[in-house]
Design a protein around this motif. Sequence first.
Motif, PDB file in Angstrom:
ATOM      1  N   MET A   1       0.839  -1.190   0.000  1.00  0.00           N
ATOM      2  CA  MET A   1       0.000   0.000   0.000  1.00  0.00           C
ATOM      3  C   MET A   1       0.876   1.242   0.000  1.00  0.00           C
ATOM      4  SD  MET A   1      -3.030   0.999   2.698  1.00  0.00           S
ATOM      5  CE  MET A   1      -3.852  -0.545   2.376  1.00  0.00           C
ATOM      6  N   HIS A   2       0.393   2.289  -0.683  1.00  0.00           N
ATOM      7  CA  HIS A   2       1.162   3.513  -0.765  1.00  0.00           C
ATOM      8  C   HIS A   2       0.290   4.713  -0.441  1.00  0.00           C
ATOM      9  CE1 HIS A   2       3.068   0.692  -3.716  1.00  0.00           C
ATOM     10  NE2 HIS A   2       4.076   0.966  -2.907  1.00  0.00           N
ATOM     11  N   LEU A   3       0.916   5.812  -0.144  1.00  0.00           N
ATOM     12  CA  LEU A   3       0.196   7.027   0.224  1.00  0.00           C
ATOM     13  C   LEU A   3      -0.027   7.965  -0.939  1.00  0.00           C
ATOM     14  CD1 LEU A   3       1.978   7.795   3.578  1.00  0.00           C
ATOM     15  CD2 LEU A   3      -0.413   7.237   3.294  1.00  0.00           C
ATOM     16  N   PHE A   4       0.813   7.893  -1.956  1.00  0.00           N
ATOM     17  CA  PHE A   4       0.807   8.868  -3.024  1.00  0.00           C
ATOM     18  C   PHE A   4      -0.192   8.448  -4.094  1.00  0.00           C
ATOM     19  CE2 PHE A   4       4.217  12.082  -4.354  1.00  0.00           C
ATOM     20  CZ  PHE A   4       3.243  12.946  -4.796  1.00  0.00           C
TER      21      PHE A   4
ATOM     22  N   LYS B   1      12.883   4.034   0.519  1.00  0.00           N
ATOM     23  CA  LYS B   1      11.714   3.360   1.096  1.00  0.00           C
ATOM     24  C   LYS B   1      10.620   4.355   1.438  1.00  0.00           C
ATOM     25  CE  LYS B   1       9.225   0.102   1.911  1.00  0.00           C
ATOM     26  NZ  LYS B   1       8.686  -0.565   0.728  1.00  0.00           N
ATOM     27  N   ALA B   2      10.989   5.543   1.893  1.00  0.00           N
ATOM     28  CA  ALA B   2       9.986   6.570   2.184  1.00  0.00           C
ATOM     29  C   ALA B   2       9.259   6.969   0.900  1.00  0.00           C
ATOM     30  CB  ALA B   2      10.651   7.783   2.836  1.00  0.00           C
ATOM     31  N   LEU B   3      10.016   7.169  -0.177  1.00  0.00           N
ATOM     32  CA  LEU B   3       9.403   7.513  -1.466  1.00  0.00           C
ATOM     33  C   LEU B   3       8.504   6.383  -1.958  1.00  0.00           C
ATOM     34  CD1 LEU B   3      12.402   9.225  -3.303  1.00  0.00           C
ATOM     35  CD2 LEU B   3      10.291  10.330  -2.520  1.00  0.00           C
ATOM     36  N   ASP B   4       8.935   5.150  -1.743  1.00  0.00           N
ATOM     37  CA  ASP B   4       8.136   3.999  -2.142  1.00  0.00           C
ATOM     38  C   ASP B   4       6.820   3.979  -1.383  1.00  0.00           C
ATOM     39  OD1 ASP B   4       7.560   1.586  -3.476  1.00  0.00           O
ATOM     40  OD2 ASP B   4       8.324   0.416  -1.795  1.00  0.00           O
ATOM     41  N   ASN B   5       6.879   4.252  -0.075  1.00  0.00           N
ATOM     42  CA  ASN B   5       5.657   4.297   0.732  1.00  0.00           C
ATOM     43  C   ASN B   5       4.720   5.403   0.278  1.00  0.00           C
ATOM     44  OD1 ASN B   5       6.501   2.156   2.286  1.00  0.00           O
ATOM     45  ND2 ASN B   5       7.202   3.404   3.997  1.00  0.00           N
ATOM     46  N   LEU B   6       5.290   6.483  -0.235  1.00  0.00           N
ATOM     47  CA  LEU B   6       4.485   7.594  -0.742  1.00  0.00           C
ATOM     48  C   LEU B   6       3.959   7.336  -2.153  1.00  0.00           C
ATOM     49  CD1 LEU B   6       6.726  10.552   0.511  1.00  0.00           C
ATOM     50  CD2 LEU B   6       4.466   9.933   1.392  1.00  0.00           C
ATOM     51  N   GLY B   7       4.326   6.199  -2.749  1.00  0.00           N
ATOM     52  CA  GLY B   7       3.859   5.867  -4.089  1.00  0.00           C
ATOM     53  C   GLY B   7       4.508   6.694  -5.175  1.00  0.00           C
ATOM     54  N   ALA B   8       5.658   7.266  -4.896  1.00  0.00           N
ATOM     55  CA  ALA B   8       6.291   8.191  -5.832  1.00  0.00           C
ATOM     56  C   ALA B   8       6.718   7.519  -7.130  1.00  0.00           C
ATOM     57  CB  ALA B   8       7.500   8.854  -5.171  1.00  0.00           C
TER      58      ALA B   8
ATOM     59  N   TYR C   1       1.645  10.469   6.206  1.00  0.00           N
ATOM     60  CA  TYR C   1       2.463  11.307   5.321  1.00  0.00           C
ATOM     61  C   TYR C   1       3.622  11.935   6.085  1.00  0.00           C
ATOM     62  CZ  TYR C   1      -0.622  11.281   1.234  1.00  0.00           C
ATOM     63  OH  TYR C   1      -1.337  10.913   0.133  1.00  0.00           O
ATOM     64  N   THR C   2       3.278  12.505   7.244  1.00  0.00           N
ATOM     65  CA  THR C   2       4.298  13.174   8.044  1.00  0.00           C
ATOM     66  C   THR C   2       5.415  12.210   8.431  1.00  0.00           C
ATOM     67  OG1 THR C   2       2.615  14.641   8.972  1.00  0.00           O
ATOM     68  CG2 THR C   2       4.708  14.505  10.136  1.00  0.00           C
ATOM     69  N   ALA C   3       5.039  11.005   8.836  1.00  0.00           N
ATOM     70  CA  ALA C   3       6.034  10.024   9.257  1.00  0.00           C
ATOM     71  C   ALA C   3       6.982   9.675   8.118  1.00  0.00           C
ATOM     72  CB  ALA C   3       5.340   8.766   9.767  1.00  0.00           C
ATOM     73  N   ASN C   4       6.442   9.501   6.924  1.00  0.00           N
ATOM     74  CA  ASN C   4       7.290   9.130   5.795  1.00  0.00           C
ATOM     75  C   ASN C   4       8.126  10.304   5.294  1.00  0.00           C
ATOM     76  OD1 ASN C   4       6.858   6.219   4.611  1.00  0.00           O
ATOM     77  ND2 ASN C   4       4.892   6.883   5.453  1.00  0.00           N
ATOM     78  N   VAL C   5       7.571  11.510   5.362  1.00  0.00           N
ATOM     79  CA  VAL C   5       8.361  12.686   4.991  1.00  0.00           C
ATOM     80  C   VAL C   5       9.504  12.882   5.988  1.00  0.00           C
ATOM     81  CG1 VAL C   5       8.335  15.212   4.792  1.00  0.00           C
ATOM     82  CG2 VAL C   5       6.496  13.861   3.768  1.00  0.00           C
ATOM     83  N   ALA C   6       9.224  12.670   7.285  1.00  0.00           N
ATOM     84  CA  ALA C   6      10.273  12.780   8.304  1.00  0.00           C
ATOM     85  C   ALA C   6      11.342  11.709   8.092  1.00  0.00           C
ATOM     86  CB  ALA C   6       9.672  12.654   9.701  1.00  0.00           C
TER      87      ALA C   6
ATOM     88  N   SER D   1      13.480  12.715   5.219  1.00  0.00           N
ATOM     89  CA  SER D   1      14.392  13.775   5.647  1.00  0.00           C
ATOM     90  C   SER D   1      15.568  13.195   6.423  1.00  0.00           C
ATOM     91  CB  SER D   1      13.656  14.796   6.525  1.00  0.00           C
ATOM     92  OG  SER D   1      12.557  15.351   5.836  1.00  0.00           O
ATOM     93  N   ALA D   2      15.266  12.193   7.278  1.00  0.00           N
ATOM     94  CA  ALA D   2      16.331  11.539   8.036  1.00  0.00           C
ATOM     95  C   ALA D   2      17.324  10.870   7.090  1.00  0.00           C
ATOM     96  CB  ALA D   2      15.731  10.509   8.986  1.00  0.00           C
ATOM     97  N   GLY D   3      16.809  10.233   6.050  1.00  0.00           N
ATOM     98  CA  GLY D   3      17.691   9.601   5.076  1.00  0.00           C
ATOM     99  C   GLY D   3      18.584  10.596   4.373  1.00  0.00           C
ATOM    100  N   PHE D   4      18.019  11.729   3.992  1.00  0.00           N
ATOM    101  CA  PHE D   4      18.820  12.770   3.339  1.00  0.00           C
ATOM    102  C   PHE D   4      19.895  13.314   4.285  1.00  0.00           C
ATOM    103  CE2 PHE D   4      15.289  13.482   0.165  1.00  0.00           C
ATOM    104  CZ  PHE D   4      16.065  13.193  -0.947  1.00  0.00           C
ATOM    105  N   LEU D   5      19.550  13.447   5.570  1.00  0.00           N
ATOM    106  CA  LEU D   5      20.533  13.923   6.545  1.00  0.00           C
ATOM    107  C   LEU D   5      21.681  12.922   6.693  1.00  0.00           C
ATOM    108  CD1 LEU D   5      18.200  15.385   9.300  1.00  0.00           C
ATOM    109  CD2 LEU D   5      19.891  16.650   7.989  1.00  0.00           C
ATOM    110  N   LEU D   6      21.338  11.637   6.764  1.00  0.00           N
ATOM    111  CA  LEU D   6      22.374  10.611   6.848  1.00  0.00           C
ATOM    112  C   LEU D   6      23.276  10.649   5.622  1.00  0.00           C
ATOM    113  CD1 LEU D   6      20.298   7.580   8.207  1.00  0.00           C
ATOM    114  CD2 LEU D   6      22.048   8.864   9.441  1.00  0.00           C
TER     115      LEU D   6
END
Length: 245
Positions: A1-4, A133-140, A220-225, A228-233
């Motif tokens: 299942m995806h959010l996007f 994985k965050a993008l995948d969850n968002l259906g991007a 949405y917020t959880a996956n965007v956060a 963001s964590a991935g980009f910071l890493l």
Amino acid sequence: MHLFTSNGVGAFVSTMRRPLTYLFACLALLLAGTAEVMAHAVAEGDKGFIQESSGVMLLPFIYMGAKHMITGYDHLLFLFGVIFFVYRLKDVGVYVTLFAVGHSVTLLFGVLTDISVSSYVIDAIIGFSVVYKALDNLGAFQRWFGYQPNTRLVTFIFGLLHGFGLATKIQEFEISADGLIPNLLAFNVGVEIGQLLALSAILIVMGYWRRTESFWRHAYTANVAMMSAGFLLMGYQITGFFISA
């Protein structure tokens, strides 16, 4: 299942307008990063023990393996993303097994064959796996490319990469050849024990959260956060790579 989904753009934009949630998520990771930039760093006490140990020492290495996984926020973020929309325990088991097998193969292979890869590069890729994985969850990917990657295959591949990250770090400690294979196997067993303990805690929290109305409001917020964590890493490791060059 995806959010996007087709109706997801407006919700995604709305989520991005929640500055406080987004800001606190970023700040938490920034603070974590200042304490320990390298996601696969090993505590100084454990590092000294590994360097000085000789012979078969199963229990200490199991303990260190479990400790590494439980405190390995990059692994936990990725696993959190993997199970975010997975509800059946059978499916959770499949994904976790694929990740564990991949992680185990490259951990053992990397150390035993002395194949060295820059830990900065590996950790940057691991950060990218969290973003992916965050993008995948968002259906991007379905929305952007009209294609859904094979989630099981991708989980296994990223498991391979995660294992190389730890293998690279262990190689730096010049671990004794006496008892090397049993100790590595014990360490890997500890990693999987730690993974099961951490995953159990995540599943309990997710189970309660999914029963509340807030789950879909804040998914949405959880996956965007998480993204963001991935980009910071990634940013930490890329910066470290160029600084150390």
